[in-house]
Design a protein around this motif. Structure first.
Motif, short mmCIF file in Angstrom:
data_model
loop_
_atom_site.label_atom_id
_atom_site.label_comp_id
_atom_site.label_asym_id
_atom_site.label_seq_id
_atom_site.Cartn_x
_atom_site.Cartn_y
_atom_site.Cartn_z
N ARG A 325 0.77 -0.73 -0.37
CA ARG A 325 -0.02 -0.32 0.13
C ARG A 325 1.12 0.71 -0.03
O ARG A 325 1.74 1.62 0.70
CB ARG A 325 -0.31 -0.50 1.00
CG ARG A 325 -2.42 -1.18 1.31
CD ARG A 325 -3.23 -1.07 2.65
NE ARG A 325 -3.38 -2.51 1.79
CZ ARG A 325 -3.45 -3.16 2.35
NH1 ARG A 325 -2.74 -4.37 2.68
NH2 ARG A 325 -4.56 -4.37 2.79
N LEU A 326 0.70 1.75 -0.95
CA LEU A 326 2.00 2.97 -1.37
C LEU A 326 0.82 4.24 -1.50
O LEU A 326 0.03 4.18 -1.83
CB LEU A 326 2.86 3.00 -2.14
CG LEU A 326 3.06 1.68 -2.79
CD1 LEU A 326 3.92 1.71 -3.89
CD2 LEU A 326 4.21 1.42 -1.17
N SER A 327 1.43 5.78 -1.09
CA SER A 327 0.72 6.80 -1.16
C SER A 327 1.79 7.88 -2.30
O SER A 327 2.81 7.90 -1.53
CB SER A 327 0.30 7.48 -0.33
OG SER A 327 1.29 7.71 0.90
N ALA A 328 1.07 8.56 -2.65
CA ALA A 328 1.69 9.64 -2.86
C ALA A 328 1.73 11.24 -3.78
O ALA A 328 -0.22 11.01 -4.57
CB ALA A 328 2.53 9.53 -4.36
N PRO A 329 1.50 11.75 -4.52
CA PRO A 329 1.12 13.20 -4.82
C PRO A 329 -0.10 12.59 -6.36
O PRO A 329 0.83 11.59 -7.11
CB PRO A 329 1.68 14.80 -5.31
CG PRO A 329 2.58 14.11 -3.91
CD PRO A 329 2.90 12.51 -3.69
N ALA A 330 -0.61 13.36 -6.18
CA ALA A 330 -1.09 12.91 -8.28
C ALA A 330 -0.43 13.07 -9.83
O ALA A 330 0.51 13.90 -9.09
CB ALA A 330 -2.43 13.83 -8.36
N GLY A 331 -0.30 12.54 -9.85
CA GLY A 331 1.19 12.42 -10.99
C GLY A 331 2.66 11.49 -10.76
O GLY A 331 3.16 11.85 -11.21
N SER A 332 2.71 11.26 -9.03
CA SER A 332 3.87 11.37 -9.31
C SER A 332 3.79 9.69 -8.91
O SER A 332 3.18 8.76 -8.06
CB SER A 332 4.24 11.50 -7.16
OG SER A 332 3.95 13.58 -7.54
N ARG A 333 5.30 9.38 -8.42
CA ARG A 333 5.60 7.77 -8.03
C ARG A 333 6.22 7.71 -6.73
O ARG A 333 7.22 7.83 -6.30
CB ARG A 333 6.95 7.03 -9.60
CG ARG A 333 6.79 6.17 -9.14
CD ARG A 333 7.87 5.49 -10.70
NE ARG A 333 7.36 5.91 -12.01
CZ ARG A 333 8.08 5.38 -13.03
NH1 ARG A 333 9.22 5.17 -13.03
NH2 ARG A 333 7.47 5.93 -13.55
N ALA A 334 5.50 6.37 -6.27
CA ALA A 334 6.25 5.65 -5.34
C ALA A 334 6.65 4.50 -5.14
O ALA A 334 6.02 4.32 -6.05
CB ALA A 334 5.28 5.93 -4.44
N SER A 335 7.38 4.15 -4.28
CA SER A 335 8.06 2.51 -4.86
C SER A 335 8.70 1.91 -3.47
O SER A 335 8.79 2.44 -2.52
CB SER A 335 9.45 2.83 -5.44
OG SER A 335 10.73 3.95 -4.79
N ALA A 336 8.70 0.87 -3.35
CA ALA A 336 8.28 -0.58 -2.63
C ALA A 336 9.48 -1.47 -2.96
O ALA A 336 9.45 -1.91 -4.22
CB ALA A 336 8.03 0.16 -1.84
N PRO A 337 10.51 -2.30 -1.76
CA PRO A 337 11.34 -3.19 -2.45
C PRO A 337 9.93 -4.57 -2.61
O PRO A 337 9.34 -4.37 -1.48
CB PRO A 337 12.50 -3.33 -1.74
CG PRO A 337 12.06 -2.06 -0.79
CD PRO A 337 11.28 -1.83 -1.10
N LEU A 338 9.97 -5.48 -2.87
CA LEU A 338 9.61 -6.97 -3.17
C LEU A 338 10.34 -8.30 -3.24
O LEU A 338 11.10 -8.15 -4.47
CB LEU A 338 8.77 -6.70 -4.56
CG LEU A 338 7.28 -7.77 -4.06
CD1 LEU A 338 6.47 -8.11 -2.68
CD2 LEU A 338 6.75 -8.00 -5.40
N ARG A 339 11.21 -8.47 -1.94
CA ARG A 339 12.27 -9.69 -1.80
C ARG A 339 11.35 -10.86 -1.92
O ARG A 339 10.18 -11.40 -0.91
CB ARG A 339 12.22 -9.18 -0.31
CG ARG A 339 13.55 -8.11 -0.01
CD ARG A 339 14.28 -7.89 0.77
NE ARG A 339 13.45 -8.44 2.25
CZ ARG A 339 13.90 -9.52 3.16
NH1 ARG A 339 14.87 -9.66 2.09
NH2 ARG A 339 12.99 -9.91 4.41
N THR A 340 12.28 -11.97 -2.55
CA THR A 340 11.49 -13.60 -2.60
C THR A 340 12.28 -13.82 -1.67
O THR A 340 13.93 -13.23 -0.64
CB THR A 340 11.52 -13.36 -4.00
OG1 THR A 340 13.37 -14.02 -4.58
CG2 THR A 340 10.74 -12.87 -5.41
N LEU A 341 11.58 -15.55 -1.44
CA LEU A 341 11.84 -16.42 -0.04
C LEU A 341 12.30 -17.00 -0.42
O LEU A 341 11.62 -17.97 -1.64
CB LEU A 341 11.14 -15.72 1.28
CG LEU A 341 10.82 -14.40 1.83
CD1 LEU A 341 9.74 -14.97 2.95
CD2 LEU A 341 11.77 -13.63 2.59
N GLY A 342 12.63 -18.07 0.33
CA GLY A 342 13.45 -19.22 0.75
C GLY A 342 14.45 -19.75 -0.57
O GLY A 342 15.11 -19.28 -0.57
#
Length: 769
Positions: A325-342
């Motif tokens: 769940r991310l948030s940013a001003p309209a037209g802007s970009r937000a990022s987050a890492p997604l790690r794989t496990l196992g």
């Protein structure tokens, strides 16, 4: 190289929407280093000779180990003998040999290239449109591939066969953005997603790509059948794919015997060994163990199956977040890492986003996910993570935050105005406890008496007796800086320039030499190759006339800046006006280099370099000339009010010329948006210069200096008429009203310059405003 021609000068050729979208989509995929290693060059809506030059350069520069890929998206036309031609912007259907790109020419370039691997993709159509959204691909029964047979290591793939239609997207409507054609959109999708990698070996081979294109195009339009002619030794790989399939290794014989043993405890021991193999870095070994455990979990007795299921759970695809769940001003970009496990086999995955506003970039530890916020509200999508041991769906949400309103700064309190003609003086008071000063801080200096001076003409700005003096009266603190008196040769001290008979100011001398050098460079560069074997006049018609005018002005100004009788003011003033006008050419040449560099084009030759260096030299010389004018004890430059009708007329004529050019640009853009886009730089820079030159000239003091600046600046503006007229001349039915307005205004501006010069000659300098 991507050749995209969708705009045509000839009314008989239908304007296509797909080529522009095809070029953007395909260039984006081929330039992505995670997919391919191509250096992409786009040739968009160019004339036939430019397209031919680009194709010949591509083939001639290809090295033996290079893979050359040439994609055409345009109209295809045939002559009476069945010869194939590719339509360019200037193509006339009744003059194909001289205005279109022959397929024979492309074939010859391909055959003469040193590259051993050349791929030609033809998404071209024949003869205009047939129904809404359909571009006719052929007339008659001549096959496109017949024009490109032969050669070693060559491949041709066409959008359709010789008797079918090819679609430009699903529907072409004026109120909808153009979409890539069916063929090119399938090509882009297959490369971007990796679905064209049929054997999932991590590479997209040419044969696989054709099979994928055939299936996808036929699926979307059963009436369109892609064709191919591939003559290559070995396999040619065009792109990388994230769909690498891991083939499981067979289980060793002793472990297979333990899996099949009657004793359940022996089988439990086999489960433990398979679990150990499941964690191996050898992915085929791990996948073989996974397949064996999956079979035991579904067929063995309960407690053995439970142990196998538990081992399988260790290797399924997992990520560290079920939802982002991310948030940013309209037209802007937000990022987050997604790690794989196992274990390694569980981390061998690929990522696929459900929407274009979600972008996923694979990393060593998983992926970086970026989402772009839309309008106020929440966007929802997902990312599917797929691997050989399963898949998982990650929910993605991004909320558009309201943009904070700027906080207005508190207004400052108004400061009382000082008396007219004076400036407020603040004197720091004594420190507490200190004695007041016994003397006043300063006393006003007495005014100096200056004798009257003779009149000055534009051609005699540097005469020994034509000095510029201050009007008699006291000097008031804070008043506008006025002209300084001529101290004469005896009063000239170190660091100042002497009279006309004295030594040369090094700054002015350098400016003069630089102006002459720039003129030599400009004249020498005119016959040299500018681009693709063409000189400046051939490649950019009209610009050569502007360069000749500027070279003449710079040469004259440079010589007068070095000459003893005119090096104080006349030469530098003319040189400063030349530099103002040279801004047009400098910005034009710099803009061309920047525009071409964005497409990876480095084909500008020696002629371009000479002209660019000449304009840079003139601009630097103008700056030095202004500094020399300011340093001169016989000259004082200051901004004053615009006075007199001729001065206001000069500004009005400059604005009128600018308005004429803007009106002409609007007419040209309405008539042909493609030509209007290419000529925008001429008209807008000319309009900006037409306003700037008179404004700068009429506020310079003394007025004779401003007249000299206006003279060369107006000459440069008249030179700008050459490229602007050339931009409109080819359009036979185009109205030239705006161009006529600009021309008349500039001619009147030249006449007004003479009037201002006569006024400056007949008015004593002491009375000049």
């Amino acid at each position: 190289m991507i050749v995209a021609n969708g705009e045509y000068d000839n009314a008989g050729l239908q304007r296509l929407g797909s080529p522009a979208a095809d070029a953007d989509a395909l260039a984006g995929v081929l330039a992505d280093r995670t997919i391919s290693d191509f250096d992409v060059r786009v040739v968009r809506n160019e004339t036939a000779h430019v397209v031919e030059a680009e194709i010949e350069d591509l083939c001639a520069e290809g090295r033996p180990d290079d893979v050359l890929l040439l994609h055409f998206s345009c109209h295809g036309l045939k002559d009476d003998s069945g010869g194939l031609y590719f339509a360019a912007r200037n193509t006339r259907p009744d003059r194909l040999r001289s205005t279109a790109v022959p397929a024979d020419f492309v074939q010859q370039c391909i055959r003469q290239s040193r590259s051993r691997s050349i791929v030609l993709l033809l998404d071209c159509c024949y003869g205009g449109a047939f129904g809404q959204g359909v571009a006719v691909r052929s007339s008659g029964d001549a096959n496109v591939l017949d024009s490109f047979r032969g050669g070693r290591g060559r491949a041709v793939i066409t959008a359709s066969n010789s008797i079918e239609y090819a679609f430009e997207g699903a529907k072409l409507a004026s109120d909808e953005p153009a979409q890539p054609s069916v063929f090119t959109s399938a090509l882009v999708e297959g490369l971007r997603t990796g679905e064209a990698d049929r054997d999932e070996d991590g590479w997209i081979a040419l044969g696989e790509l054709y099979e994928y294109l055939f299936d996808r195009v036929r699926e979307r339009n059963p009436k369109q059948t892609p064709s191919r002619d591939i003559e290559m030794q070995g396999e040619l790989y065009l792109a990388k794919s994230g769909r690498r399939r891991i083939k499981p290794s067979p289980i060793p014989a002793d472990l297979s015997a333990a899996i099949a043993a009657e004793n359940p405890f022996t089988r439990l021991g086999a489960v433990a060994e398979l679990r150990r193999r499941l964690a191996s870095d050898n992915l085929p070994v791990a996948l073989g163990a996974f397949e064996a455990l999956k079979l035991m979990a579904s067929t063995d007795i309960e407690h053995v199956a439970a142990a196998a299921s538990d081992a399988l759970g260790f290797a399924v695809v997992r990520v560290d977040a079920a939802a982002l769940r991310l948030s940013a001003p309209a037209g802007s970009r937000a990022s987050a890492p997604l790690r794989t496990l196992g274990p390694p086999v569980a981390r061998e995955v690929r990522f696929e986003a459900s929407h274009s506003w979600i972008r996923v970039t694979a990393t060593d530890s998983g992926a970086d996910l970026a989402a772009t916020a839309g309008e106020p509200g929440t966007r929802r999508g997902n990312v599917v993570v797929t691997g050989p041991t399963g898949d998982v769906v990650v929910a993605v949400e991004i909320e558009a935050l309201p943009v904070p309103e700027p906080v207005a700064a508190p207004e400052a309190e108004p400061v009382p105005a000082a008396e007219a003609g004076t400036a407020p003086i603040v004197v720091a008071g004594p420190e507490p406890g200190s004695a007041p000063p016994s003397e006043p801080v300063a006393k006003p200096a007495a005014a100096e008496e200056v004798p009257k001076r003779p009149n000055v003409a534009l051609g005699a700005l540097d005469a020994p007796n034509a000095t510029l003096g201050r009007s008699t009266g006291p000097v008031v603190a804070g008043a506008e800086r006025g002209p300084a008196p001529d101290p004469g040769p005896a009063a000239a001290g170190p660091g100042t320039r002497e009279s006309a008979a004295g030594q040369v100011d090094p700054v002015g001398g350098f400016a003069g030499l630089l102006a002459v050098a720039g003129a030599v460079l400009a004249l020498a560069g005119l016959p040299l190759t500018y681009r693709y074997g063409y000189s400046l006049g051939q490649y950019r018609p009209g610009m050569d006339v502007f360069v000749l005018v500027m070279a003449a002005c710079a040469l004259l100004a440079g010589i007068l800046t070095l000459a003893p009788g005119t090096r104080s003011r006349t030469g530098p003033a003319l040189l400063f006006g030349t530099g103002l006008a040279a801004l047009f050419g400098l910005l034009r040449f710099l803009g061309e280099a920047i525009a071409l560099s964005q497409h990876g084009d480095t084909e500008l030759k020696a002629g371009y370099t000479f002209e660019l260096l000449a304009h840079v030299a003139w601009l630097v010389a103008a700056v030095c000339a202004l500094a020399a004018l300011w340093r001169s004890p016989a000259v004082a430059l200051g901004a004053g009010w615009v006075r007199g009708r001729p001065a206001w007329a000069a500004i009005l004529l400059g604005v009128t010329a600018a308005t004429g050019w803007v009106v002409q640009l609007g007419d040209l853009t309405t008539y042909d948006s493609s030509d209007g886009g290419r000529a925008t730089v001429y008209f807008l820079l000319g309009a900006l210069l037409a306003v700037s030159v008179p404004v700068v000239a009429v506020v310079l003091r003394p007025r004779a200096v401003g007249c000299a600046v206006l003279a060369t600046g107006t000459a440069g503006l008249l030179g700008v008429l050459a490229p602007t007229f050339t931009a409109c001349w080819e359009e036979a039915s185009l109205s030239l009203t705006g161009q006529a307005i600009a021309t008349v205004a500039l001619v009147l501006l030249a006449a007004d310059t003479v009037v201002l010069a006569v006024q400056a000659r007949n008015q004593p300098i002491g009375r000049q405003p």
